[in-house]
Design an enzyme around this catalytic site. Structure first.
Site, mmCIF file in Angstrom:
data_model
loop_
_atom_site.group_PDB
_atom_site.id
_atom_site.type_symbol
_atom_site.label_atom_id
_atom_site.label_comp_id
_atom_site.label_asym_id
_atom_site.label_seq_id
_atom_site.Cartn_x
_atom_site.Cartn_y
_atom_site.Cartn_z
ATOM 1 N N TYR A 30 -22.099 -12.982 33.213
ATOM 2 C CA TYR A 30 -21.704 -11.589 33.471
ATOM 3 C C TYR A 30 -20.689 -11.068 32.445
ATOM 4 O O TYR A 30 -19.710 -10.436 32.809
ATOM 5 C CB TYR A 30 -21.114 -11.444 34.886
ATOM 6 N N TYR A 158 -26.026 -12.219 48.792
ATOM 7 C CA TYR A 158 -26.232 -12.682 47.415
ATOM 8 C C TYR A 158 -27.151 -13.902 47.453
ATOM 9 O O TYR A 158 -26.896 -14.851 48.204
ATOM 10 C CB TYR A 158 -24.907 -13.050 46.725
ATOM 11 N N ASP A 259 -30.305 -19.101 53.554
ATOM 12 C CA ASP A 259 -29.822 -19.541 52.245
ATOM 13 C C ASP A 259 -28.489 -20.266 52.458
ATOM 14 O O ASP A 259 -27.452 -19.637 52.633
ATOM 15 C CB ASP A 259 -29.669 -18.302 51.343
ATOM 16 N N LYS A 288 -25.975 -26.191 44.914
ATOM 17 C CA LYS A 288 -24.539 -26.331 44.626
ATOM 18 C C LYS A 288 -23.978 -27.720 44.940
ATOM 19 O O LYS A 288 -24.086 -28.622 44.118
ATOM 20 C CB LYS A 288 -23.772 -25.236 45.358
#
Ligand code: PMP
Length: 442
Positions: A30, A158, A259, A288
């Site tokens: 980003y 997200y 998720d 993760k």
């Protein structure tokens, strides 16, 4: 002949030349290459500490974006990687299999709640979300229902940065306007108003229930992050909301995809966040902490009903080059072995207690809108967005690694952080937020 590239032994030392190259040629997440935000060269990392090239040591508050839960340079994880690299680091997964993948999938089936039985290994969190969506689409196509193509989700979510995953991220902070025209349009409802601890009121689920009723014939599934909405706003919502979502999905025969990429493996105080609600999804994504932050790998685990429905008529149509990478699988096995000791329960409880105490002074500061802590997640929400050019170096100066975004200063320390390191981290946050609260700043 002198080699043009540095030998791998030299990869540990960063020169000013390297930093100039990084600034001019490398995109960080980003960021702009023409107006880059500062980056800090890392020389090594150990436990809950990151050592910079100039010798400064930072206490890590990020666990490398939720992943390095066991800390850096963990002996058991290192040993797993070393042992596997000496056997073989990769073979294709099409037509071949190997012990690291079998063991990893066995552990995932054992750890996840009962109906989740079939595992698809993915290369990253975003890709696992793509796969979960494809799975839901294939499920309906295999039931001869071609009409369905949409997902229902909640705002402020997200799920990753690939095109399919982005389409179910919050339309505003997921930057839908930048990619208008190339993303599928899904169905959104407002994110839950009820906070984690709020008493339940059936009104909280009304919008979701009405929208599901209206659109259920067009939906392949509902997708959401359970209980904690991470990068879309670090919001903690009532498990009761999730329980009602699950009940409504069952009522309409809609697949529920949860998720758990950020929340899985203990971060919220439960092994999986769906346990707060006592429910199980049809499809779950994990990533993760799966590899303890060592390597990129994620997984999609689905119920036998889902996998059988697809496979009785078809096959799961996905198969990347590095699927089931043995090195990543070995490291993930080691990570899950550490999780299986159950140590995380006390560690996360200590994180919660330490952050509740350590971040509390922020609550009354002028710049602060809210302070909230759940399990190993601590959030200081500010009234104004931070200036990264200023705050990032300031936090480093304080000796901590914390990467705020927007109005959020948040902590997700490695589970192994010591009590002293955690107090140091929280105290640094308090000092920086106090400065932001000074009359000239507010
Ligand atoms: N889902 C959630 C809930 C996440 O937090 C993330 C990563 N921040 C992703 C998906 C995407 O994972 P990755 O960055 O590994 O692609």
């Amino acid at each position: 002949m002198t080699p043009k590239q540095p030998a791998s032994a030299e990869l540990s030392s960063i020169t000013p030349d390297d930093m100039a190259f990084d600034r001019d040629h490398i995109w960080h997440p980003y960021t702009s290459v023409t107006h880059p935000t500062p980056v800090f060269p890392v020389e090594s990392a150990h436990g809950a500490r990151i050592r910079l090239a100039d010798g400064r040591e930072l206490v890590d508050g990020m666990a490398s974006w939720w992943s390095a839960v066991h800390g850096y340079n963990h002996p058991q994880m290192n040993a797993a990687a070393h042992a596997q690299i000496d056997r073989f680091s990769h073979v294709m997964f099409g037509g071949l299999t190997h012990k690291p993948a079998i063991e990893l999938c066995r552990k995932l089936v054992e750890m996840t709640p009962e109906p989740l039985q079939t595992v698809f290994l993915a290369d990253s969190g975003s890709v696992s979300v793509e796969i979960s969506i494809k799975m839901a689409v294939q499920y309906w196509r295999c039931r001869d229902d071609e009409r369905r193509s949409k997902l229902l989700t909640i705002r402020n979510g997200y799920h990753g940065d690939t095109i399919g995953a982005m389409a179910v991220c919050d339309p505003v902070n997921g930057m839908h306007s930048l990619f208008r025209g190339i993303m599928l349009e899904h169905v959104f409802v407002d994110s839950p108003e009820c906070r984690f601890e709020d008493e339940w009121d059936e009104r909280y689920i009304e919008e979701f229930a009405c929208t599901l009723k209206e659109h259920h014939r067009d939906l392949v599934g509902v997708i959401m992050e359970p209980v904690v909405q991470g990068a879309g706003g670090m919001r903690f919502y009532s498990p009761h909301y999730l329980r009602r979502v699950s009940e409504l999905c069952k009522e309409y025969g809609i697949l529920l995809i949860l998720d758990e990429i950020a929340t899985g493996f203990g971060r919220t105080g439960k092994l999986f966040a769906c346990e707060h609600a006592g429910i199980v999804p049809d499809i779950m994504t994990v990533g993760k902490a799966l590899t303890g932050g060592y390597m990129t790998m994620a997984a999609v685990i689905c119920s036998e009903h889902v996998s059988k429905t697809i496979c009785d008529r078809s096959a799961m149509m996905h198969g990347p080059t590095f699927m089931g990478n043995p090195l990543a699988c070995s490291v993930a096995c080691a990570s899950l072995d550490i999780i299986a000791t159950g140590e995380w329960q006390e560690q996360v409880a200590n994180l919660e207690a330490g952050m509740k105490e350590g971040l509390e002074p922020c609550r009354d500061m002028a710049a602060v809108a809210d302070v909230r802590v759940l399990g190993g997640i601590g959030v200081v929400e500010l009234k104004q967005p931070v200036d990264m050019q200023v705050i990032q170096p300031r936090l480093v100066e304080e000796g901590v690694w914390v990467r705020p975004f927007g109005k959020l200063l948040y902590l997700l320390p490695p589970y192994v952080i010591s009590k002293e390191e955690l107090s140091f981290l929280c105290a640094a946050i308090c000092r920086v937020v106090e400065e932001l609260s000074s009359p000239e700043q507010v």
